[in-house]
Write a protein that holds these residues in place. Sequence first.
Motif, short mmCIF file in Angstrom:
data_model
loop_
_atom_site.label_atom_id
_atom_site.label_comp_id
_atom_site.label_asym_id
_atom_site.label_seq_id
_atom_site.Cartn_x
_atom_site.Cartn_y
_atom_site.Cartn_z
N THR A 106 -8.77 -5.35 -1.50
CA THR A 106 -8.66 -6.81 -1.48
C THR A 106 -8.80 -7.25 -0.02
O THR A 106 -8.82 -6.39 0.89
CB THR A 106 -7.29 -7.30 -2.02
OG1 THR A 106 -6.28 -7.07 -1.01
CG2 THR A 106 -6.91 -6.59 -3.30
N THR A 152 -4.85 -11.37 -1.56
CA THR A 152 -5.79 -12.07 -2.42
C THR A 152 -5.60 -13.59 -2.30
O THR A 152 -4.51 -14.09 -2.00
CB THR A 152 -5.60 -11.68 -3.90
OG1 THR A 152 -4.30 -12.12 -4.34
CG2 THR A 152 -5.72 -10.17 -4.09
N GLU A 176 -5.59 -15.66 -4.75
CA GLU A 176 -4.69 -16.11 -5.82
C GLU A 176 -3.22 -15.96 -5.42
O GLU A 176 -2.41 -16.86 -5.67
CB GLU A 176 -4.95 -15.31 -7.11
CG GLU A 176 -6.33 -15.49 -7.70
CD GLU A 176 -7.34 -14.49 -7.18
OE1 GLU A 176 -8.39 -14.32 -7.82
OE2 GLU A 176 -7.08 -13.87 -6.12
N ASN A 211 -5.20 -3.23 3.20
CA ASN A 211 -4.67 -4.34 2.40
C ASN A 211 -3.43 -3.87 1.65
O ASN A 211 -3.25 -2.67 1.43
CB ASN A 211 -5.73 -4.84 1.39
CG ASN A 211 -6.18 -3.76 0.42
OD1 ASN A 211 -7.18 -3.07 0.66
ND2 ASN A 211 -5.47 -3.60 -0.68
N SER A 269 -3.47 -3.41 -4.36
CA SER A 269 -4.07 -4.46 -5.21
C SER A 269 -3.22 -4.72 -6.46
O SER A 269 -2.93 -5.88 -6.80
CB SER A 269 -5.50 -4.07 -5.61
OG SER A 269 -5.49 -2.85 -6.34
N GLN A 273 -0.11 -6.60 -5.82
CA GLN A 273 -0.36 -8.02 -5.55
C GLN A 273 -0.45 -8.82 -6.85
O GLN A 273 0.05 -9.95 -6.93
CB GLN A 273 -1.64 -8.19 -4.75
CG GLN A 273 -1.52 -7.76 -3.30
CD GLN A 273 -2.75 -8.16 -2.50
OE1 GLN A 273 -2.99 -9.33 -2.23
NE2 GLN A 273 -3.53 -7.15 -2.10
N TYR A 274 -1.06 -8.24 -7.87
CA TYR A 274 -1.15 -8.94 -9.16
C TYR A 274 0.21 -9.01 -9.84
O TYR A 274 0.52 -9.97 -10.56
CB TYR A 274 -2.21 -8.29 -10.04
CG TYR A 274 -3.61 -8.64 -9.58
CD1 TYR A 274 -4.16 -9.88 -9.88
CD2 TYR A 274 -4.35 -7.75 -8.80
CE1 TYR A 274 -5.43 -10.22 -9.42
CE2 TYR A 274 -5.61 -8.09 -8.34
CZ TYR A 274 -6.14 -9.32 -8.65
OH TYR A 274 -7.39 -9.68 -8.18
#
Length: 394
Positions: A64, A69, A71, A269, A272, A275-276
């Motif tokens: 990412t 991100t 979002e 990063n 991922s 992060q979601y």
Amino acid sequence: MELANRVKTLTPSSTLAITAKAKELKEQGYDVIGLGAGEPDFNTPKYIIDAAEKAMREGMTKYTPSGGTVELKKAIINKLKNDNHLSYNASEIIVTTGAKHALYTLFQVLLNPADEVIIPTPYWVSYPEQVKLAGGKPVFVTAEETNQFKLTPDQLEAAITEKTKAFIINSPSNPTGMMYNEKELAALGDVCLKHNIMIISDEIYEKLIYTDDVHVSIAQISDVLKEQTIIINGVSKSHAMTGWRIGYAAGNEKIIKAMTNLASHSTSNPTSIAQYAALAAYSANDDATDEMKRAFKERLEQMYHLINDIPGVTCIKPKGAFYLFPNVQEAVNMTGFTSVDEWVTALLEEEKVALVPGSGFGAEHNVRLSYATSIELLSEAAKRIKRFVLNHQS
């Protein structure tokens, strides 16, 4: 092989050391009650785990952007607006591998050799070590127990020199659980503005408050204080996501850009999938957080009274986080030990209760105990501590 000088001065984490010793005793078959952990004992809420699983199945397993991100940044911006009445742009937000990494990266981009950072005592164990790793100098100022472990503007003013670069504030606090109110924050902020000092506001425990007191970010008091402040926060404590390692920093665009550039050469990063998961945490209601908060409040009420019933132990009632920080110096004197550290070690060996000595937080007369465990275990721990004191009482 010779190690780099920057790591030679590091002090091992007292919380990790006591946890390791407790684990060793458990593996030997002893019934150890560990009260050193700085994390909720609740599992991450199911809706967050489901979101992570969905992200994996949908292929969200790639790199990412280094700063997080789009979002998740939007969700953090909404959180800051709704909870803290603060407005930020995406360029003023960086998502990091935990709030600890946000602090580490901030110190790396902010400090030059010999720059001073004022740290109120008691402090979270990693603040001074991270300052030293960045080449800075931690300057400790004692927040007196008689003032609920809170620094006064006069104390802050007296500690400032021409080399002072930043001031750290942690409210609610680890290890004390104390909070600053708006008037107190404004007074400290005025001192920082007068001397053009950066404010680092660690707000990781903002959701865990057990009184009618309202969490106030120093950044929301005025536009000039907002410009002077970097907020550090994350989902670890608020959503029982310590292992997911998602934190963030919000503040001055130039500083955030520098942090993002540094992250691009260190972590690439944040994970991922995590992060979601954090996106789901910040996009849902706080029902799961409220349930955890109710449990912590109940435990606090019970453990606070049990601890104060132990001879030689006194404790100010905290308002937030999930720690008690009692003063045990009288109990140490009564039982014939030479220091709190020695007392804590003997307690672990004899009664198999693991507390963290306050020396690791810059407060040698205190201990930190976490009530992020069941009421049954907390009650048993208090019983063992009391028995230990009575058995050693001269």
